[in-house]
Design an enzyme around this catalytic site. Sequence first.
Site, PDB file in Angstrom:
ATOM      1  N   ASP A  93     107.566 141.208 -49.324  1.00  0.00           N
ATOM      2  CA  ASP A  93     108.772 140.415 -49.103  1.00  0.00           C
ATOM      3  C   ASP A  93     109.995 141.265 -49.450  1.00  0.00           C
ATOM      4  O   ASP A  93     109.876 142.351 -50.006  1.00  0.00           O
ATOM      5  CB  ASP A  93     108.726 139.111 -49.896  1.00  0.00           C
ATOM      6  CG  ASP A  93     108.650 139.328 -51.398  1.00  0.00           C
ATOM      7  OD1 ASP A  93     108.859 140.465 -51.850  1.00  0.00           O
ATOM      8  OD2 ASP A  93     108.384 138.358 -52.117  1.00  0.00           O
ATOM      9  N   ASP A 267     101.483 132.281 -48.115  1.00  0.00           N
ATOM     10  CA  ASP A 267     101.233 132.994 -49.375  1.00  0.00           C
ATOM     11  C   ASP A 267     101.750 132.142 -50.519  1.00  0.00           C
ATOM     12  O   ASP A 267     102.642 131.314 -50.338  1.00  0.00           O
ATOM     13  CB  ASP A 267     101.962 134.345 -49.388  1.00  0.00           C
ATOM     14  CG  ASP A 267     103.430 134.181 -49.808  1.00  0.00           C
ATOM     15  OD1 ASP A 267     103.746 134.395 -50.987  1.00  0.00           O
ATOM     16  OD2 ASP A 267     104.263 133.786 -48.955  1.00  0.00           O
ATOM     17  N   CYS A 305      80.619 124.951 -54.107  1.00  0.00           N
ATOM     18  CA  CYS A 305      81.175 126.293 -53.925  1.00  0.00           C
ATOM     19  C   CYS A 305      80.106 127.344 -54.212  1.00  0.00           C
ATOM     20  O   CYS A 305      79.299 127.199 -55.135  1.00  0.00           O
ATOM     21  CB  CYS A 305      82.363 126.491 -54.856  1.00  0.00           C
ATOM     22  SG  CYS A 305      83.137 128.126 -54.737  1.00  0.00           S
ATOM     23  N   CYS A 307      80.960 130.687 -54.689  1.00  0.00           N
ATOM     24  CA  CYS A 307      81.622 131.903 -55.171  1.00  0.00           C
ATOM     25  C   CYS A 307      80.889 132.460 -56.382  1.00  0.00           C
ATOM     26  O   CYS A 307      80.009 131.814 -56.964  1.00  0.00           O
ATOM     27  CB  CYS A 307      83.091 131.620 -55.507  1.00  0.00           C
ATOM     28  SG  CYS A 307      83.375 130.796 -57.103  1.00  0.00           S
ATOM     29  N   CYS A 310      81.014 130.153 -59.513  1.00  0.00           N
ATOM     30  CA  CYS A 310      80.211 128.926 -59.450  1.00  0.00           C
ATOM     31  C   CYS A 310      78.717 129.207 -59.414  1.00  0.00           C
ATOM     32  O   CYS A 310      77.911 128.383 -59.848  1.00  0.00           O
ATOM     33  CB  CYS A 310      80.640 128.108 -58.235  1.00  0.00           C
ATOM     34  SG  CYS A 310      82.329 127.454 -58.383  1.00  0.00           S
ATOM     35  N   HIS A 336      87.683 132.032 -58.493  1.00  0.00           N
ATOM     36  CA  HIS A 336      87.309 130.777 -57.833  1.00  0.00           C
ATOM     37  C   HIS A 336      88.457 130.207 -57.009  1.00  0.00           C
ATOM     38  O   HIS A 336      88.261 129.791 -55.862  1.00  0.00           O
ATOM     39  CB  HIS A 336      86.848 129.744 -58.850  1.00  0.00           C
ATOM     40  CG  HIS A 336      86.704 128.384 -58.256  1.00  0.00           C
ATOM     41  ND1 HIS A 336      85.586 127.999 -57.534  1.00  0.00           N
ATOM     42  CD2 HIS A 336      87.563 127.324 -58.214  1.00  0.00           C
ATOM     43  CE1 HIS A 336      85.761 126.766 -57.082  1.00  0.00           C
ATOM     44  NE2 HIS A 336      86.949 126.330 -57.482  1.00  0.00           N
TER      45      HIS A 336
END
Length: 376
Positions: A93, A267, A305, A307, A310, A336
């Site tokens: 940015d 974002d 989940c 991931c 998890c 996560h």
Amino acid sequence: MAVRYELIKTCKQTGARLGKLHTPHGTIDTPVFMPVGTQATVKTMSPEEISEMGAGILLSNTYHLFLRPGHEIVREAGGLHKFMNWPGAILTDSGGFQVFSLSKLRKITEEGVSFRSHLNGESLFIGPEEAMKIQNALGADIIMAFDECAPYPADYDYVKQSMERTTRWAERCLTAHERKADQALFGIVQGGMYHDLRAQSARDLVSLDFPGYAVGGLSVGEPFPLMYEVLESTVPLLPSNKPRYLMGVGSPDALVEGAIRGIDMFDCVLPTRIARNGTCMTSQGRLVIRNAKFARDFGPLDPECDCYTCRNYSRAYLRHLIKAEETFGIRLTTYHNLYFLIKLMERVRQAIAEDRLGDFRDQFFAQYGLGENRSF
């Protein structure tokens, strides 16, 4: 062009767009959530971890990297990609939002903004030419025009003057931008909450023919329904053959609603910021893992989940780590939350492909516990 947008499909149910963003460092499926690596790092995460989650593009911040280590050091290192060991695409940015939000002592003129560093009080100046020089040195695939993000609320005359100055700054950025072959410069639509000013900003920027367009100045404290109204009036004015980026928005509901309104890129620091306090996004809604009721809960953070967090660690263990202020706990909750949003956008893209994003929204919101006027 350095960056090219390819429209794949429009959802018949909602009008949301499925596309591909082609960049010098890879092709990204859109709509997409971009993790934020403010100071050339996503807090507590390695680039390898971010990549294994499925992220193909990150955001870094011009203002912070200008202050430290300095854009010339990043240039000497071979640019941001080499400096931070990230093989995918990067967006920087312009630094405008941070100049206005972090520095209480600032002076806005037609030339740019004089301000004091929030680190040491040093007097500094950034204008359109400086913003381009810094971002050219950083070497991101996508860079942003220097703009003023008007606060909310703000009166009409102030926002009008600010928006018109932002357009003039955008023209100067186009002139000063030196790496057109490998960096795409996006214009930023401003205009506060005033539909006519948003329309004027969009028309003026589209006439300058940027390769992509951002909608800035939202998620600055206004009610979410008002943000959606502004999007509904603004996004249709942007070219359909170029990417559309909603800056600073990352709650699960806003990602889905933004996609429905034609946004391709998002974002936000939200998932990493709240993770550091032990707040997690799950399939059943927000979960504050430090709460006492999880002290003896040996199940996974989110049973739906898959991931790393998890699959391997219990709620009780995560609570212990967060309460003990252990860095590993922050790493696990951060992993996560980012994974959750990246996978959410995969589900959004699948729903667009199958012309059922409206149904997906209703089902997701019901499971997540979101009402009509509620946000995360």
